[in-house]
Enzyme design. Structure first.
Site, mmCIF file in Angstrom:
data_model
loop_
_atom_site.group_PDB
_atom_site.id
_atom_site.type_symbol
_atom_site.label_atom_id
_atom_site.label_comp_id
_atom_site.label_asym_id
_atom_site.label_seq_id
_atom_site.Cartn_x
_atom_site.Cartn_y
_atom_site.Cartn_z
ATOM 1 N N ASP A 63 0.829 -1.198 0.000
ATOM 2 C CA ASP A 63 0.000 0.000 0.000
ATOM 3 C C ASP A 63 0.867 1.252 0.000
ATOM 4 O O ASP A 63 1.490 1.590 1.011
ATOM 5 C CB ASP A 63 -0.908 -0.024 1.231
ATOM 6 N N ASN A 90 3.366 7.557 -8.567
ATOM 7 C CA ASN A 90 2.255 7.425 -9.515
ATOM 8 C C ASN A 90 0.994 6.857 -8.886
ATOM 9 O O ASN A 90 -0.097 6.992 -9.445
ATOM 10 C CB ASN A 90 2.700 6.518 -10.673
ATOM 11 N N SER A 142 -0.037 14.045 -11.294
ATOM 12 C CA SER A 142 -1.196 14.876 -11.009
ATOM 13 C C SER A 142 -2.304 14.512 -12.006
ATOM 14 O O SER A 142 -2.397 13.370 -12.449
ATOM 15 C CB SER A 142 -0.813 16.359 -11.090
ATOM 16 N N TYR A 156 -10.753 14.242 -4.979
ATOM 17 C CA TYR A 156 -9.681 13.798 -5.871
ATOM 18 C C TYR A 156 -8.979 14.996 -6.503
ATOM 19 O O TYR A 156 -7.743 15.064 -6.527
ATOM 20 C CB TYR A 156 -10.283 12.901 -6.947
ATOM 21 N N LYS A 160 -4.863 16.377 -6.454
ATOM 22 C CA LYS A 160 -4.025 16.550 -7.635
ATOM 23 C C LYS A 160 -3.481 17.976 -7.731
ATOM 24 O O LYS A 160 -2.315 18.184 -8.124
ATOM 25 C CB LYS A 160 -4.809 16.176 -8.895
#
Length: 253
Positions: A63, A90, A142, A156, A160
């Site tokens: 994780d 990533n 991002s 989310y 980013k």
């Protein structure tokens, strides 16, 4: 771009963009540590790359939002290869949800993987690179959702945008150790996940000025440039890879 004998960590790379980045780096002679939370993706992905690589690719399942795991990933990579040259944060998860009903559990999970994981991976890696005195490169993944609002992606999109600010801020902290740091912001991209939507390619081909969504190769091309020696004087920047979508931002909703 010469990656021969470079040691690289890439998180969230069992498939999609991360996998293609690992494949390309290993093909160019790098020693790649491929991470994914799903062992059933991680192990065969690394094996598939390693069999065709001029370098090598080894799996490291776990994780990437867990700080203890992140530290073990960095420590064991450094112990095995004696150095770390490139780290690509990533790993990320997308949990869609209406703002009015979005749960604390979903919010925490998105923050843990997308932000906390990336922050502490960068921290642990930069400490190792500082110790080596030979510099290195960090790269965050991002998204265009950090630039333009998307329905049901408030949490989310926050993460980013934050990653891009992190890349800017770390310039102050790590440049004197010859470490550069940047981010890429992919737009609509054809991956195993997005191709599960039968309409995805058609919709985003119509919305994208270049007439098609990105391929994983399009995104990997930019990632490899930013972590290459040719880009060492580029730092604190974000490159958007979206075929022009953010220039006009037509909504898919």
């Amino acid at each position: 771009m010469n990656f021969k004998e470079k040691v690289v960590i890439v998180t969230g790379a069992g498939q999609g963009i991360g996998f293609e980045i690992c494949r390309r780096l290993a093909k160019e002679g790098a020693h790649v540590v491929l991470n994914d939370v799903d062992e059933n993706l991680c192990l065969p992905a690394a094996k598939r790359i390693d069999e065709q690589a001029d370098g090598s690719c080894i799996p490291f399942a776990g994780d990437a939002g867990d700080v203890e795991f992140i530290q073990s990933l960095v420590d064991e990579t450094a112990d095995r290869f004696g150095k770390i040259d490139i780290v690509i944060a990533n790993a990320g998860i997308t949990i869609f949800g209406d703002f009015f009903t979005y749960s604390p559990e979903s919010f925490s999970r998105v923050m843990d993987v997308n932000l906390k994981g990336s922050f502490f991976l960068a921290q642990a890696s930069a400490k190792q690179m500082r110790k080596q005195s030979s510099g290195g490169s960090l790269l965050f993944t991002s998204s265009v959702t950090g630039h333009q609002a998307h329905k049901d992606l408030a949490a989310y999109g926050m993460t980013k945008a934050a990653l891009e600010m992190l890349a800017k801020n770390l310039v102050i902290e790590i440049s004197k150790y010859k470490i550069n740091v940047n981010a890429i912001a992919p737009g609509a991209t054809l991956t195993e996940r997005t191709l599960s939507d039968a309409n995805y390619d058609k919709i985003w081909s119509e919305l994208t000025p270049m007439g098609r969504p990105a391929s994983v190769t399009d995104v990997a091309n930019v990632a490899l440039f930013l972590v290459s020696d040719e880009a060492k004087h580029i730092t604190g920047q974000t490159l958007i890879v979206d075929g022009g979508w953010t220039c006009i931002s037509p909504s898919p909703f």
